[in-house]
Design a protein around this motif. Structure first.
Motif, PDB file in Angstrom:
ATOM      1  N   PRO A 256       0.836  -1.236   0.079  1.00 57.16           N
ATOM      2  CA  PRO A 256       0.054  -0.018   0.037  1.00 57.16           C
ATOM      3  C   PRO A 256       0.904   1.211   0.041  1.00 57.16           C
ATOM      4  O   PRO A 256       1.928   1.073   0.367  1.00 57.16           O
ATOM      5  CB  PRO A 256      -0.770  -0.079   1.262  1.00 57.16           C
ATOM      6  CG  PRO A 256       0.040  -0.688   2.222  1.00 57.16           C
ATOM      7  CD  PRO A 256       0.913  -1.807   1.270  1.00 57.16           C
ATOM      8  N   ASN A 257       0.494   2.370  -0.416  1.00 56.24           N
ATOM      9  CA  ASN A 257       1.098   3.646  -0.372  1.00 56.24           C
ATOM     10  C   ASN A 257       0.083   4.713  -0.319  1.00 56.24           C
ATOM     11  O   ASN A 257      -0.628   5.001  -0.817  1.00 56.24           O
ATOM     12  CB  ASN A 257       1.613   3.632  -1.706  1.00 56.24           C
ATOM     13  CG  ASN A 257       2.781   5.115  -1.804  1.00 56.24           C
ATOM     14  OD1 ASN A 257       2.967   5.598  -0.806  1.00 56.24           O
ATOM     15  ND2 ASN A 257       3.176   5.427  -2.869  1.00 56.24           N
ATOM     16  N   PRO A 258       0.117   5.426   0.879  1.00 57.41           N
ATOM     17  CA  PRO A 258       0.869   5.215   2.152  1.00 57.41           C
ATOM     18  C   PRO A 258       0.768   4.019   3.016  1.00 57.41           C
ATOM     19  O   PRO A 258      -0.026   3.052   2.790  1.00 57.41           O
ATOM     20  CB  PRO A 258       0.383   6.243   3.262  1.00 57.41           C
ATOM     21  CG  PRO A 258      -0.870   6.943   2.497  1.00 57.41           C
ATOM     22  CD  PRO A 258      -1.007   6.078   1.373  1.00 57.41           C
ATOM     23  N   ALA A 259       1.996   3.609   3.567  1.00 54.40           N
ATOM     24  CA  ALA A 259       2.186   2.348   4.082  1.00 54.40           C
ATOM     25  C   ALA A 259       2.815   2.458   5.601  1.00 54.40           C
ATOM     26  O   ALA A 259       3.365   3.538   6.058  1.00 54.40           O
ATOM     27  CB  ALA A 259       3.227   1.678   3.576  1.00 54.40           C
ATOM     28  N   THR A 260       2.706   1.520   6.529  1.00 56.92           N
ATOM     29  CA  THR A 260       3.225   1.466   7.720  1.00 56.92           C
ATOM     30  C   THR A 260       4.190   0.616   7.989  1.00 56.92           C
ATOM     31  O   THR A 260       5.094   0.762   8.473  1.00 56.92           O
ATOM     32  CB  THR A 260       2.147   1.272   8.761  1.00 56.92           C
ATOM     33  OG1 THR A 260       1.323   0.271   8.360  1.00 56.92           O
ATOM     34  CG2 THR A 260       0.930   2.573   8.683  1.00 56.92           C
ATOM     35  N   ASP A 261       3.883  -0.840   7.532  1.00 60.19           N
ATOM     36  CA  ASP A 261       4.893  -1.992   7.902  1.00 60.19           C
ATOM     37  C   ASP A 261       5.548  -2.622   6.741  1.00 60.19           C
ATOM     38  O   ASP A 261       6.673  -2.733   6.815  1.00 60.19           O
ATOM     39  CB  ASP A 261       4.078  -3.134   8.666  1.00 60.19           C
ATOM     40  CG  ASP A 261       3.571  -2.487  10.115  1.00 60.19           C
ATOM     41  OD1 ASP A 261       4.320  -1.777  10.539  1.00 60.19           O
ATOM     42  OD2 ASP A 261       2.282  -2.964  10.291  1.00 60.19           O
TER      43      ASP A 261
ATOM     44  N   GLY B  38       8.010   9.566   7.038  1.00 58.01           N
ATOM     45  CA  GLY B  38       8.456  10.386   5.967  1.00 58.01           C
ATOM     46  C   GLY B  38       7.872  10.192   4.765  1.00 58.01           C
ATOM     47  O   GLY B  38       7.263   9.168   4.393  1.00 58.01           O
ATOM     48  N   VAL B  39       8.831  10.827   3.624  1.00 60.14           N
ATOM     49  CA  VAL B  39       8.717  10.440   2.104  1.00 60.14           C
ATOM     50  C   VAL B  39       9.980   9.944   1.575  1.00 60.14           C
ATOM     51  O   VAL B  39      10.951  10.319   2.057  1.00 60.14           O
ATOM     52  CB  VAL B  39       8.202  11.945   1.387  1.00 60.14           C
ATOM     53  CG1 VAL B  39       8.283  11.554   0.018  1.00 60.14           C
ATOM     54  CG2 VAL B  39       6.917  12.469   2.085  1.00 60.14           C
ATOM     55  N   TYR B  40       9.707   8.904   0.803  1.00 63.93           N
ATOM     56  CA  TYR B  40      10.822   8.300   0.199  1.00 63.93           C
ATOM     57  C   TYR B  40      10.920   8.139  -1.307  1.00 63.93           C
ATOM     58  O   TYR B  40       9.629   8.404  -1.904  1.00 63.93           O
ATOM     59  CB  TYR B  40      10.947   6.995   0.684  1.00 63.93           C
ATOM     60  CG  TYR B  40      11.188   6.783   2.171  1.00 63.93           C
ATOM     61  CD1 TYR B  40      12.520   6.924   2.822  1.00 63.93           C
ATOM     62  CD2 TYR B  40      10.077   6.882   3.038  1.00 63.93           C
ATOM     63  CE1 TYR B  40      12.886   6.930   4.168  1.00 63.93           C
ATOM     64  CE2 TYR B  40      10.402   7.002   4.364  1.00 63.93           C
ATOM     65  CZ  TYR B  40      11.488   6.838   4.773  1.00 63.93           C
ATOM     66  OH  TYR B  40      11.988   6.897   6.211  1.00 63.93           O
ATOM     67  N   VAL B  41      11.735   7.960  -1.970  1.00 64.43           N
ATOM     68  CA  VAL B  41      11.827   7.821  -3.339  1.00 64.43           C
ATOM     69  C   VAL B  41      12.043   6.416  -4.098  1.00 64.43           C
ATOM     70  O   VAL B  41      12.983   5.954  -3.678  1.00 64.43           O
ATOM     71  CB  VAL B  41      12.957   8.813  -4.032  1.00 64.43           C
ATOM     72  CG1 VAL B  41      12.848   8.820  -5.471  1.00 64.43           C
ATOM     73  CG2 VAL B  41      12.449  10.366  -3.728  1.00 64.43           C
TER      74      VAL B  41
ATOM     75  N   LYS C 137       6.804   8.321  -5.615  1.00 65.53           N
ATOM     76  CA  LYS C 137       6.687   8.787  -4.149  1.00 65.53           C
ATOM     77  C   LYS C 137       6.182   7.465  -3.100  1.00 65.53           C
ATOM     78  O   LYS C 137       5.141   7.079  -3.620  1.00 65.53           O
ATOM     79  CB  LYS C 137       6.220  10.054  -4.063  1.00 65.53           C
ATOM     80  CG  LYS C 137       5.953  10.612  -2.853  1.00 65.53           C
ATOM     81  CD  LYS C 137       5.180  11.611  -2.600  1.00 65.53           C
ATOM     82  CE  LYS C 137       3.766  11.744  -2.771  1.00 65.53           C
ATOM     83  NZ  LYS C 137       3.292  12.778  -2.562  1.00 65.53           N
ATOM     84  N   LEU C 138       6.890   7.521  -2.196  1.00 63.80           N
ATOM     85  CA  LEU C 138       6.358   6.305  -1.156  1.00 63.80           C
ATOM     86  C   LEU C 138       6.083   7.230   0.147  1.00 63.80           C
ATOM     87  O   LEU C 138       7.416   7.926   0.665  1.00 63.80           O
ATOM     88  CB  LEU C 138       7.297   5.225  -0.851  1.00 63.80           C
ATOM     89  CG  LEU C 138       7.013   4.362   0.281  1.00 63.80           C
ATOM     90  CD1 LEU C 138       5.735   3.583   0.379  1.00 63.80           C
ATOM     91  CD2 LEU C 138       8.150   3.319   0.257  1.00 63.80           C
ATOM     92  N   VAL C 139       4.968   7.011   0.688  1.00 62.08           N
ATOM     93  CA  VAL C 139       4.807   7.811   2.031  1.00 62.08           C
ATOM     94  C   VAL C 139       4.792   6.926   3.108  1.00 62.08           C
ATOM     95  O   VAL C 139       3.986   5.784   3.169  1.00 62.08           O
ATOM     96  CB  VAL C 139       3.438   8.579   1.987  1.00 62.08           C
ATOM     97  CG1 VAL C 139       3.217   9.191   3.494  1.00 62.08           C
ATOM     98  CG2 VAL C 139       3.577   9.715   1.009  1.00 62.08           C
ATOM     99  N   LYS C 140       5.720   6.960   4.222  1.00 60.02           N
ATOM    100  CA  LYS C 140       5.846   5.998   5.120  1.00 60.02           C
ATOM    101  C   LYS C 140       4.947   6.770   6.583  1.00 60.02           C
ATOM    102  O   LYS C 140       5.380   7.685   6.735  1.00 60.02           O
ATOM    103  CB  LYS C 140       7.078   5.827   5.517  1.00 60.02           C
ATOM    104  CG  LYS C 140       7.517   5.213   7.021  1.00 60.02           C
ATOM    105  CD  LYS C 140       6.733   3.683   7.297  1.00 60.02           C
ATOM    106  CE  LYS C 140       7.527   3.003   8.387  1.00 60.02           C
ATOM    107  NZ  LYS C 140       6.947   3.065   9.632  1.00 60.02           N
TER     108      LYS C 140
END
Length: 101
Positions: A28-33, A77-80, A94-97
């Motif tokens: 999923p995106n945003p994701a947690t685990d 945060g945000v990751y690429v 873009k990936l949102v954690k």
């Protein structure tokens, strides 16, 4: 201007439309685990994930079809996510954690 000594040229061009990314996804995106990265592309896909300072969160990872990555200990945060054919990471997502629940 239309003064002597001037010449104008005008040219219209169609915008370049990027190729569609059939079958690539980060879920999923945003994701947690954990995230799953998938590609329906034939052959290998390379992927690397960096934070916004350019620090690699994972080494370059090569996969066919899909790979699962544990991000539970990453900071919020945000990751690429950079990906592409082997040795050609030419596309990004873009990936949102989010905070781990």
């Amino acid at each position: 201007t239309n003064a002597n000594g001037w010449e104008a040229e005008w040219k219209a061009e169609l915008p370049v439309v990027p190729e569609p990314d059939y079958g690539f996804g980060v879920y999923p995106n945003p994701a947690t685990d954990k995230i799953k990265i998938s590609s329906d592309k034939e052959g290998f896909t390379d992927v690397v994930i960096c934070d916004l300072l350019g620090n690699h969160m994972i080494p370059v990872t090569r996969f066919i079809k899909s790979v699962e990555i544990d991000i539970s200990d990453w900071p919020v945060g945000v990751y690429v996510v950079s990906y592409g054919e082997p040795v050609r990471l030419e596309k990004t997502v873009k990936l949102v954690k989010l905070k781990t629940q």
